[in-house]
Design a protein around this motif. Structure first.
Motif, mmCIF file in Angstrom:
data_model
loop_
_atom_site.group_PDB
_atom_site.id
_atom_site.type_symbol
_atom_site.label_atom_id
_atom_site.label_comp_id
_atom_site.label_asym_id
_atom_site.label_seq_id
_atom_site.Cartn_x
_atom_site.Cartn_y
_atom_site.Cartn_z
ATOM 1 N N ALA A 54 -4.407 3.050 -9.299
ATOM 2 C CA ALA A 54 -3.638 2.675 -8.121
ATOM 3 C C ALA A 54 -2.919 1.354 -8.382
ATOM 4 O O ALA A 54 -3.489 0.414 -8.944
ATOM 5 C CB ALA A 54 -4.557 2.562 -6.919
ATOM 6 N N ASP A 55 -1.677 1.278 -7.976
ATOM 7 C CA ASP A 55 -0.862 0.074 -8.132
ATOM 8 C C ASP A 55 -0.906 -0.685 -6.810
ATOM 9 O O ASP A 55 -0.422 -0.200 -5.788
ATOM 10 C CB ASP A 55 0.571 0.482 -8.481
ATOM 11 C CG ASP A 55 1.455 -0.712 -8.839
ATOM 12 O OD1 ASP A 55 1.165 -1.829 -8.380
ATOM 13 O OD2 ASP A 55 2.443 -0.502 -9.562
ATOM 14 N N ALA A 56 -1.478 -1.874 -6.827
ATOM 15 C CA ALA A 56 -1.662 -2.644 -5.597
ATOM 16 C C ALA A 56 -0.343 -3.015 -4.944
ATOM 17 O O ALA A 56 -0.307 -3.309 -3.741
ATOM 18 C CB ALA A 56 -2.470 -3.909 -5.890
ATOM 19 N N THR A 110 0.654 -1.213 -1.627
ATOM 20 C CA THR A 110 -0.194 -1.359 -0.445
ATOM 21 C C THR A 110 0.102 -2.680 0.261
ATOM 22 O O THR A 110 0.143 -3.738 -0.369
ATOM 23 C CB THR A 110 -1.682 -1.323 -0.839
ATOM 24 O OG1 THR A 110 -1.948 -0.101 -1.530
ATOM 25 C CG2 THR A 110 -2.575 -1.413 0.399
ATOM 26 N N TYR A 111 0.303 -2.616 1.558
ATOM 27 C CA TYR A 111 0.522 -3.843 2.339
ATOM 28 C C TYR A 111 -0.823 -4.477 2.655
ATOM 29 O O TYR A 111 -1.735 -3.823 3.186
ATOM 30 C CB TYR A 111 1.262 -3.531 3.631
ATOM 31 C CG TYR A 111 1.401 -4.737 4.540
ATOM 32 C CD1 TYR A 111 2.235 -5.790 4.214
ATOM 33 C CD2 TYR A 111 0.671 -4.825 5.728
ATOM 34 C CE1 TYR A 111 2.352 -6.900 5.033
ATOM 35 C CE2 TYR A 111 0.784 -5.921 6.566
ATOM 36 C CZ TYR A 111 1.621 -6.961 6.207
ATOM 37 O OH TYR A 111 1.734 -8.063 7.037
ATOM 38 N N SER A 112 -0.979 -5.749 2.341
ATOM 39 C CA SER A 112 -2.239 -6.453 2.583
ATOM 40 C C SER A 112 -2.025 -7.762 3.329
ATOM 41 O O SER A 112 -2.879 -8.651 3.296
ATOM 42 C CB SER A 112 -2.959 -6.712 1.251
ATOM 43 O OG SER A 112 -2.117 -7.452 0.370
ATOM 44 N N GLU A 154 0.392 9.460 -4.869
ATOM 45 C CA GLU A 154 0.643 8.971 -6.225
ATOM 46 C C GLU A 154 1.744 9.755 -6.944
ATOM 47 O O GLU A 154 2.122 9.408 -8.057
ATOM 48 C CB GLU A 154 -0.651 9.005 -7.046
ATOM 49 C CG GLU A 154 -1.680 7.988 -6.607
ATOM 50 C CD GLU A 154 -1.168 6.553 -6.715
ATOM 51 O OE1 GLU A 154 -0.522 6.219 -7.726
ATOM 52 O OE2 GLU A 154 -1.414 5.758 -5.782
#
Length: 443
Positions: A41-43, A46-48, A125
């Motif tokens: 998974a490519d961070a 993803t909104y964090s 993905e």
């Protein structure tokens, strides 16, 4: 200046050729039944952030990065600006979506093509942005063929915007969500820095099959959802068009190639709308439902020959119209009862679905390309014509896959011309009558 421009064109041609060559070499993994490769998974996607997504207006830029366009991990000279942005899913919730801007070869540009991919998958993905970043999931590698298909725009100095239209949870076949993600992708691309897109740039939409779902819904929703984007659109070109899913289900029922797409779409739409399918499914249907959770179209095509709706559901639900939630949901996806676009449209559609194992003689449906119904597309085109939209409608005596060879050069030539001053052509007066697009009635 002329020498530098020639050099850029040569580099661009070489890159496009390399993309096509590598995509062709990877073709064996794109065949139906190919297993999905594992990818980390490519961070980035993803909104964090600490601020709730709902506090941002649609199209807000959340984060960006510049990377080289990668083919299965092999970088190319093409520069890509990837953007995570705020969008809206099928249930009206704020989500973080992603798009990739392939920067123009000649520097800044006022011409943008929003290309909606036909990656058609239930696995996030498999989104084109993942493939462009070097992902190797077989379900996403079609993105490289598609970039090669759009190479003519890159070579003319356009910027190419490629959104992951299905959103962060891969809500396959959920048309309105596709449309909103596409429009918010353009909002973000116009706002972000480092894209090579000039202020005041105009944009055209283009997509085939699953990409046509996004293209048509974006053009329909733009006047109300994103009027600022609508004013900057020059036109929309699409082919292999899904108009009325309640009719496509019986059309592909029992098909040799396309039957498996029906449960795939049902899973995607139920995911998007938050519908629990378990009460309606047979034991076999539950098995298929489980297998479909992260399936891509590369795994489904031809894998369920002859599959029917009746095999998927309990006997009490042999007629889909007996399920109230099914009726209300598919009617929300019927373009025939939605507003009209305000931009010119190019619409192409195949009519020889028998070439891909789908009967063209089912009552009330008629011919199609194997998965999309020609009569429904005719009626949609005539609907737009009646509203004053300038439409070019073309039919091809070919199947869904084989129609691409005729559709692509016509669509790209038509869309390129929309950036000029020549008025959009129309053949509205010659479009034959099609099927009624009336909503499904519950029984």
């Amino acid at each position: 200046m002329r020498a530098r421009a020639t050099g850029r064109t040569a580099v661009g041609s070489a890159v496009a050729a390399a993309i096509l060559a590598v995509a062709t070499a990877l073709a064996p993994v794109l065949l139906p039944g190919a297993a999905t490769a594992a990818t980390g998974a490519d961070a980035f996607f993803t909104y964090s952030g600490s601020k709730p997504l709902s506090d941002y207006p649609p199209g807000s830029v959340l984060k960006t990065r510049t990377i080289p366009y990668s083919l299965a991990g092999i970088p190319t000279p093409l520069a890509v600006r990837q953007i995570v942005f705020r969008s809206t899913d099928q249930r009206g919730r704020a989500v973080a979506a992603v798009t990739s801007v392939i920067k123009p070869l000649g520097g800044s540009t006022a011409k943008v093509i929003s290309y909606q991919s036909f990656y058609d998958s239930l696995n996030p993905e498999d989104g084109p942005s993942r493939a462009i970043a070097g992902g190797t999931n077989p379900g996403g590698l079609a993105a490289h063929f598609e970039t090669a298909m759009m190479a003519s725009f890159l070579l003319q100095g356009f910027a190419l915007v490629i959104p992951d239209t299905e959103g962060p949870t891969a809500d396959f076949a959920a048309g309105p969500e596709y449309g909103r993600v596409t429009l918010d992708s353009l909002r973000a691309a116009f706002r972000a820095t480092g894209t090579g897109i000039a202020p005041g740039a105009r944009a055209g939409l283009i997509g085939y099959s699953g990409g046509a779902i996004a293209t048509n819904w974006a053009s329909v929703l733009a006047p109300s959802y994103a009027p600022g984007i609508n004013r900057r659109l020059v036109g929309a070109a699409e082919g292999g068009v899904l108009v009325r899913p309640s009719a496509n289900l019986p059309y592909v029922d029992g098909s040799l190639v396309w039957a498996g797409v029906a449960p795939m779409a049902i899973v995607g739409v139920s995911r998007a709308f938050g519908i629990d399918l378990q009460p309606y499914l047979s034991d076999y249907g539950k098995q298929v439902h489980t297998r479909m959770q992260k399936a891509s179209i590369t795994q489904v095509l031809g894998a369920y020959p002859g599959l029917t709706w009746k095999k998927l559901v309990k006997p009490a639900y042999a007629d889909p119209a007996s399920i109230p939630i099914f009726v209300s949901t598919v009617n929300k996806l019927n373009l025939g009862v939605r507003p009209n676009p305000t931009v010119p449209m190019f619409i192409g559609q195949g009519t020889r679905g028998e070439l891909e194992g789908t009967s063209g003689s089912k009552p009330g449906l008629g011919a199609g390309d194997g998965v999309m119904i020609a009569g429904d597309v005719r009626t949609l085109a005539r609907k737009y014509c009646a509203a004053g939209v300038r439409v070019v409608h073309r039919e091809y005596a070919l199947s869904h896959f084989t129609s691409v060879a005729l559709w692509l050069p016509q669509a790209t030539t038509w869309l390129t011309a929309r950036f000029g001053t020549t008025p959009a052509p129309t053949n509205c007066s010659t479009i034959k009558a099609g099927n009624p697009l009336t909503p499904l009635k519950a029984v």
